[in-house]
Design an enzyme around this catalytic site. Structure first.
Site, PDB file in Angstrom:
ATOM      1  N   SER A 144      -1.232   4.754  15.093  1.00 16.30           N
ATOM      2  CA  SER A 144      -2.158   5.262  14.088  1.00 16.30           C
ATOM      3  C   SER A 144      -2.787   6.591  14.523  1.00 16.30           C
ATOM      4  O   SER A 144      -2.063   7.516  14.867  1.00 16.30           O
ATOM      5  CB  SER A 144      -3.213   4.195  13.794  1.00 16.30           C
TER       6      SER A 144
ATOM      7  N   HIS B   2      -0.306  -1.966   8.132  1.00 18.32           N
ATOM      8  CA  HIS B   2      -0.808  -1.039   9.144  1.00 18.32           C
ATOM      9  C   HIS B   2      -1.178  -1.713  10.459  1.00 18.32           C
ATOM     10  O   HIS B   2      -1.060  -1.103  11.523  1.00 18.32           O
ATOM     11  CB  HIS B   2      -2.019  -0.278   8.590  1.00 18.32           C
TER      12      HIS B   2
END
Ligand SMILES: *[C@@H]1O[C@H](CO)[C@@H](O)[C@H](O)[C@H]1NC(C)=O
Ligand SMILES: *[C@@H]1O[C@H](CO)[C@@H](O)[C@H](O)[C@H]1NC(C)=O
Length: 391
Positions: free
Chosen positions: A161, A366
């Site tokens: 990320s 995610h």
């Protein structure tokens, strides 16, 4: 939102704050080094000093020194995300394969809330950083430190990320570091973000308002590990059953993409025990600027500030063509933060993408990259293969 507020009020009025919180799973309250001791019986804790006086905690699980590997965590996160799955975590798996595992803690998080002269509790100036400083200061200092300790010329890195954005900043602003990286595996890559979806986009669009509120309150630290808001989150999210429903099913999943099978109720408290881990308001503001300006660019100080800082009216883009290190990009189809569309844009800009993988499951979101229950089966074999190939 109404639901969340109601429950917040309920929790606040239910004397929960007078009780000691109970984490049923001991892993929830263990630090990175304690988890490494529990699962691998070895660990080292290093302090890395950056040129700006920031002091970072760098964890090491020693292995074959010819195979150094650095983990770079995401926003408001810490090294812990790479180990909190214990025996099925990436840090443990790679250590068992004899990699020399290092895990950075970027400035401002629970382990690296330190400085040679400034006090994070008092000096607002301490918090004057964003992903730019992660890439320009924290990563170079840490990489040099590791290469020095291991007497190697280069290392492998795995970023997740915002940790990937920090690595692209490194490659773009300090090009000499590209050759110190054998391979950079980018999990849920972040550079462009204008395709971030649904609830994530609502939060991101609200961010300027939240930012103003923080500014007005003189609050430069966001979601600190020992902050009142984190205590409130713990109280709420650790409520049996309700916590899972409110914080995960109606909270995190709306932001990250839902994939319930991957985060079971027993594991959820372990996440809450480690996340969020704190960062600066400016860091989150920089991320929202990247989204709203549709450019992977330096922090925007406004026209006057930009003239002072960059000598141009607009903040300069990070030059991704300078990021010449070998990169493998890994995406999830249900990732609402690092979307397939935005990763496609990034892929076109990076000159040396040697591999690109989209996780097979349509639900891969995610957070599955680091917290998913089956990620050790669905993703680790790919990681091993790529690391091995570019070793
Ligand atoms: C983790 O794996 C090791 C080695 O296979 C095993 O000895 C240990 O019991 C496992 N720990 C837990 C908590 O599952
Ligand atoms: C590591 O750093 C120390 C202290 O600066 C220096 O003396 C040493 O030569 C360095 N070692 C390597 C392998 O670069």
């Amino acid at each position: 939102m109404i639901n969340v507020l109601t429950v917040l009020l309920l929790v606040c009025s239910s004397e929960v704050f007078t009780q000691t919180l109970r984490f049923d799973n001991e892993d929830a309250v263990m630090t990175f080094d304690q988890l490494a001791m529990k699962y691998l019986e070895k660990v080292e804790i290093h302090d890395v000093r950056t040129d700006g006086g920031y002091v970072l905690a760098l964890f090491r699980i020693p292995g074959d020194v010819t195979k150094p590997l650095l983990f770079v965590h995401g926003a408001v996160d810490s090294s812990d995300s790479f180990i909190m799955r214990g025996n099925t975590s990436l840090a443990v798996a790679l250590s068992r394969d004899n990699y020399d595992v290092w895990a950075i803690n970027l400035r401002g998080n629970r382990y690296s809330r330190r400085h040679d002269t400034m006090n994070p509790d008092i000096d607002r100036k301490y918090w004057d950083f964003s992903l730019h400083e992660f890439g320009y200061h924290d990563l170079p200092s840490t990489i040099d430190y590791i290469l020095n300790k291991t007497n190697q010329q280069s290392l492998s890195t795995i970023g997740y990320s915002e940790g990937t954005a920090s690595m692209y900043v490194l490659g773009a602003t300090r090009p000499e570091y590209n050759e110190k990286v054998k391979i950079f595996i980018s999990l849920a890559p972040i550079s462009y973000m204008h395709n971030a979806e649904s609830y994530m986009s609502i939060i991101m669009d609200l961010a300027p308002v939240i930012n103003e509120a923080y500014l007005a309150a003189g609050n430069e630290e966001v979601l600190g590990f020992n902050s009142p808001i984190k205590a409130l989150m713990n109280a709420l999210c650790l409520q049996k059953k309700i916590g899972y429903e409110i914080c995960l099913l109606n909270g995190l999943f709306l932001l990250a993409g839902a994939h319930q099978r991957e985060i079971e109720p027993d594991f959820f408290p372990v996440i809450i025990g480690h996340f969020p881990s704190g960062t600066s308001r400016k860091n989150l503001e920089h991320l929202t600027q990247i989204r709203s300006r549709r450019r992977f660019a330096n922090y925007d100080y406004g026209p006057a500030g930009n003239m002072v800082e960059y000598n141009t009216e607009f903040p300069p883009d990070y030059d991704l063509s300078k990021v010449t290190m070998k990169i493998a990009l890994v995406s999830g189809k249900n990732d609402k933060v690092s979307t397939i569309k935005d990763v496609a844009l990034l892929r076109k800009m990076l000159p040396n993408v040697v591999d690109y993988k989209v996780m097979k499951s349509a639900e891969f979101n995610h957070v599955d990259f680091v917290w998913g229950r089956n990620t050790h089966k669905t993703m680790f074999p790919y990681i091993f293969k790529v690391l091995n190939k570019y070793q």
